[in-house]
Design an enzyme around this catalytic site. Sequence first.
Site, PDB file in Angstrom:
ATOM      1  N   ASP A  45       0.831  -1.201   0.000  1.00 47.11           N
ATOM      2  CA  ASP A  45       0.000   0.000   0.000  1.00 47.11           C
ATOM      3  C   ASP A  45       0.867   1.253   0.000  1.00 47.11           C
ATOM      4  O   ASP A  45       2.033   1.228   0.412  1.00 47.11           O
ATOM      5  CB  ASP A  45      -0.896   0.023   1.239  1.00 47.11           C
ATOM      6  CG  ASP A  45      -2.116  -0.876   1.092  1.00 47.11           C
ATOM      7  OD1 ASP A  45      -2.334  -1.415  -0.006  1.00 47.11           O
ATOM      8  OD2 ASP A  45      -2.849  -1.030   2.079  1.00 47.11           O
ATOM      9  N   LYS A  67      -3.684   2.634  -3.353  1.00 48.94           N
ATOM     10  CA  LYS A  67      -4.789   3.395  -3.925  1.00 48.94           C
ATOM     11  C   LYS A  67      -4.966   4.648  -3.095  1.00 48.94           C
ATOM     12  O   LYS A  67      -5.245   4.576  -1.909  1.00 48.94           O
ATOM     13  CB  LYS A  67      -6.072   2.563  -3.929  1.00 48.94           C
ATOM     14  CG  LYS A  67      -5.959   1.286  -4.760  1.00 48.94           C
ATOM     15  CD  LYS A  67      -7.242   0.484  -4.741  1.00 48.94           C
ATOM     16  CE  LYS A  67      -8.351   1.170  -5.494  1.00 48.94           C
ATOM     17  NZ  LYS A  67      -8.050   1.370  -6.921  1.00 48.94           N
ATOM     18  N   MET A 179     -11.001   6.452   6.998  1.00 49.22           N
ATOM     19  CA  MET A 179     -11.036   7.055   5.658  1.00 49.22           C
ATOM     20  C   MET A 179     -12.222   7.991   5.459  1.00 49.22           C
ATOM     21  O   MET A 179     -12.904   7.949   4.437  1.00 49.22           O
ATOM     22  CB  MET A 179     -11.058   5.937   4.594  1.00 49.22           C
ATOM     23  CG  MET A 179      -9.842   5.033   4.642  1.00 49.22           C
ATOM     24  SD  MET A 179      -9.912   3.659   3.466  1.00 49.22           S
ATOM     25  CE  MET A 179     -11.138   2.586   4.243  1.00 49.22           C
TER      26      MET A 179
END
Length: 262
Positions: A45, A67, A179
């Site tokens: 990541d 991402k 998030m």
Amino acid sequence: MTPSSFLPVFEPGTVWLVGAGPGDPGLLTLTAVHAIGQADVILHDALIDPRILTYARPGAILENAGKRGHRPSPKQSEISDMLVDHARQGRRVLRLKGGDPFVFGRGYEEALALAKAGIGFRIVPGVSSGLATLALHGIPATSRDSNHAVILATGHLAEDKTVDWATLARTGQPLVLYMAVANLTPITTALQAGGLAADTPAIAVHRATTGAEEVITTTLAALPGLAAAGRIHSPAVIAIGAIAPLRAAIAPYLAGVGEAVR
């Protein structure tokens, strides 16, 4: 007994989906360190602490498969294809993900793609970033005096998915948001529509376990403004509800926390 006597063998042509925890290399599991040192290819990541990658063996292929919102990044299908392709070449393939791969980490999507391709895989749980971030800063996810349940929710959803925030608010249980920084305005509006008071305690920890980590004690209604003003950055974990104020009683005696408290 040595670690090698109980750690699993990382077979060529297989994929391990490994959780790297919230960032601090000291919070890696023994199996995660073992896997990183054995892997031929590591697809990691974007937010993986660079110190963690120093455990990789010389010659290992390191590929950033992270991402990031609103930035060029590989699609999930492309990442899954990369895992399959490397495994079919007989490599030991490690998918290294922040936190736990099965807690808002898309680990199941990748496991499903591997299963459909006939690729053997192993799942190595990691310390969940949300719960670990709270614990590191003296915020209990549950306390017998405040709550017997906690709700984990993500503020970043697939395009065709929604969260009924008003219903979550009506449960009366604390929320731990992952998030969510980019969507705090609609989230907090919906939570208030569900009955949460504007002055409901909230606490945000961003960039946890790094030199730039900060803890911001605030209220539900103030969260969007703090994010807009750059006071709360992504990545962040945000706790809302009865657990948020509990840190204050123990924070002066809490060792190992180097954040600037605001």
